[in-house]
Design a protein around this motif. Structure first.
Motif, PDB file in Angstrom:
ATOM      1  N   LEU A   1      -7.390   8.897  -1.271  1.00 45.63           N
ATOM      2  CA  LEU A   1      -6.078   9.543  -1.373  1.00 45.63           C
ATOM      3  C   LEU A   1      -5.341   9.176  -2.652  1.00 45.63           C
ATOM      4  O   LEU A   1      -4.545   9.968  -3.160  1.00 45.63           O
ATOM      5  CB  LEU A   1      -5.221   9.197  -0.152  1.00 45.63           C
ATOM      6  CG  LEU A   1      -5.625   9.852   1.151  1.00 45.63           C
ATOM      7  CD1 LEU A   1      -4.859   9.234   2.318  1.00 45.63           C
ATOM      8  CD2 LEU A   1      -5.413  11.357   1.104  1.00 45.63           C
ATOM      9  N   LEU A   2      -5.586   7.978  -3.173  1.00 41.36           N
ATOM     10  CA  LEU A   2      -4.885   7.526  -4.382  1.00 41.36           C
ATOM     11  C   LEU A   2      -5.435   8.158  -5.656  1.00 41.36           C
ATOM     12  O   LEU A   2      -4.819   8.034  -6.717  1.00 41.36           O
ATOM     13  CB  LEU A   2      -4.938   6.001  -4.481  1.00 41.36           C
ATOM     14  CG  LEU A   2      -4.138   5.243  -3.417  1.00 41.36           C
ATOM     15  CD1 LEU A   2      -4.344   3.747  -3.561  1.00 41.36           C
ATOM     16  CD2 LEU A   2      -2.658   5.593  -3.454  1.00 41.36           C
ATOM     17  N   LYS A   3      -6.552   8.868  -5.576  1.00 42.89           N
ATOM     18  CA  LYS A   3      -7.123   9.525  -6.752  1.00 42.89           C
ATOM     19  C   LYS A   3      -6.246  10.707  -7.165  1.00 42.89           C
ATOM     20  O   LYS A   3      -5.722  11.431  -6.304  1.00 42.89           O
ATOM     21  CB  LYS A   3      -8.544  10.002  -6.457  1.00 42.89           C
ATOM     22  CG  LYS A   3      -9.530   8.871  -6.276  1.00 42.89           C
ATOM     23  CD  LYS A   3     -10.912   9.397  -5.983  1.00 42.89           C
ATOM     24  CE  LYS A   3     -11.891   8.243  -5.795  1.00 42.89           C
ATOM     25  NZ  LYS A   3     -13.241   8.738  -5.472  1.00 42.89           N
TER      26      LYS A   3
ATOM     27  N   THR B   1       0.841  -1.205   0.000  1.00 44.12           N
ATOM     28  CA  THR B   1       0.000   0.000   0.000  1.00 44.12           C
ATOM     29  C   THR B   1       0.873   1.252   0.000  1.00 44.12           C
ATOM     30  O   THR B   1       0.608   2.201  -0.749  1.00 44.12           O
ATOM     31  CB  THR B   1      -0.952   0.011   1.216  1.00 44.12           C
ATOM     32  OG1 THR B   1      -1.722  -1.192   1.202  1.00 44.12           O
ATOM     33  CG2 THR B   1      -1.884   1.216   1.189  1.00 44.12           C
ATOM     34  N   LEU B   2       1.915   1.254   0.807  1.00 46.02           N
ATOM     35  CA  LEU B   2       2.841   2.392   0.844  1.00 46.02           C
ATOM     36  C   LEU B   2       3.479   2.599  -0.523  1.00 46.02           C
ATOM     37  O   LEU B   2       3.550   3.736  -1.013  1.00 46.02           O
ATOM     38  CB  LEU B   2       3.916   2.167   1.912  1.00 46.02           C
ATOM     39  CG  LEU B   2       5.010   3.236   1.989  1.00 46.02           C
ATOM     40  CD1 LEU B   2       4.420   4.594   2.352  1.00 46.02           C
ATOM     41  CD2 LEU B   2       6.075   2.815   2.995  1.00 46.02           C
ATOM     42  N   VAL B   3       3.929   1.540  -1.151  1.00 49.40           N
ATOM     43  CA  VAL B   3       4.578   1.660  -2.465  1.00 49.40           C
ATOM     44  C   VAL B   3       3.582   2.208  -3.491  1.00 49.40           C
ATOM     45  O   VAL B   3       3.925   3.088  -4.284  1.00 49.40           O
ATOM     46  CB  VAL B   3       5.183   0.315  -2.908  1.00 49.40           C
ATOM     47  CG1 VAL B   3       5.671   0.371  -4.353  1.00 49.40           C
ATOM     48  CG2 VAL B   3       6.341  -0.074  -1.982  1.00 49.40           C
ATOM     49  N   ALA B   4       2.342   1.728  -3.464  1.00 47.39           N
ATOM     50  CA  ALA B   4       1.319   2.246  -4.382  1.00 47.39           C
ATOM     51  C   ALA B   4       1.088   3.730  -4.136  1.00 47.39           C
ATOM     52  O   ALA B   4       0.940   4.521  -5.086  1.00 47.39           O
ATOM     53  CB  ALA B   4       0.019   1.464  -4.212  1.00 47.39           C
ATOM     54  N   ALA B   5       1.078   4.140  -2.881  1.00 47.18           N
ATOM     55  CA  ALA B   5       0.876   5.549  -2.535  1.00 47.18           C
ATOM     56  C   ALA B   5       2.056   6.405  -2.997  1.00 47.18           C
ATOM     57  O   ALA B   5       1.867   7.501  -3.531  1.00 47.18           O
ATOM     58  CB  ALA B   5       0.654   5.697  -1.030  1.00 47.18           C
TER      59      ALA B   5
END
Length: 164
Positions: free
Chosen positions: A82-84, A41-45
């Motif tokens: 937040l990922l948007k 999840t951190l890496v995706a963020a």
């Protein structure tokens, strides 16, 4: 074995031995995190915020890295929101609040101190009898060294002032 054959073998073996003696290049902070499923999840963020090149940079950086479980503690839908792309600045503010310039090992932390994060806000870091606290988060694994800094694993996403 003839002298010429032995000489050829030595000529081949010498460079191999030289390279074997060189230390392996450590992974940078992004590659270290990407190599651990607990940080997906951190890496995706980090990717969504456009911070990959920064955290692959020279550094050194100290990263307080929330695990997937830490992100799951956030209110439902928060990570997806937040990922948007339209929330990139807010995501960047949160992620850079988890980074301080320089390489700070857990043994460098004494008592309670305020550290300035990359996003400009200060974050409380404290050495306690139970370990190291970063804001409201507990460091669950310290001193994961990378070639451009260090990662300290935390159990909670810490929020900068006025972020949410």
């Amino acid at each position: 074995m003839t002298f010429v054959t032995a000489l050829r073998a030595a000529a081949i073996a010498a460079p191999i031995a030289l390279f074997a003696a060189l230390p392996a290049k450590a992974a940078d902070i992004v590659d270290t995190a990407a190599g651990n499923e607990s940080f997906s999840t951190l890496v995706a963020a980090v990717k969504a915020a456009g911070l990959v090149d920064t955290l692959k940079g020279e550094g050194p950086f100290t990263v307080f890295a929330p695990t997937n479980e830490a992100f799951e503690k956030l209110p439902e839908g928060t990570v997806q929101t937040l990922l948007k792309p339209e929330n990139k600045q807010q995501l960047t503010d949160i992620l850079t609040y988890h980074v301080i310039p320089g390489k700070v090992m857990s043994g460098d932390i004494e008592g309670e101190m305020m550290v300035k994060t990359v996003n400009g806000a200060e974050l409380k870091v404290a050495a306690t009898d139970g370990g190291v606290m970063v804001g409201d988060a507990t460091v669950t694994q310290a001193d994961l060294e990378a070639d451009n800094g260090v990662i300290h694993v935390i159990d909670t996403v810490v929020m900068p002032p006025k972020s949410m």
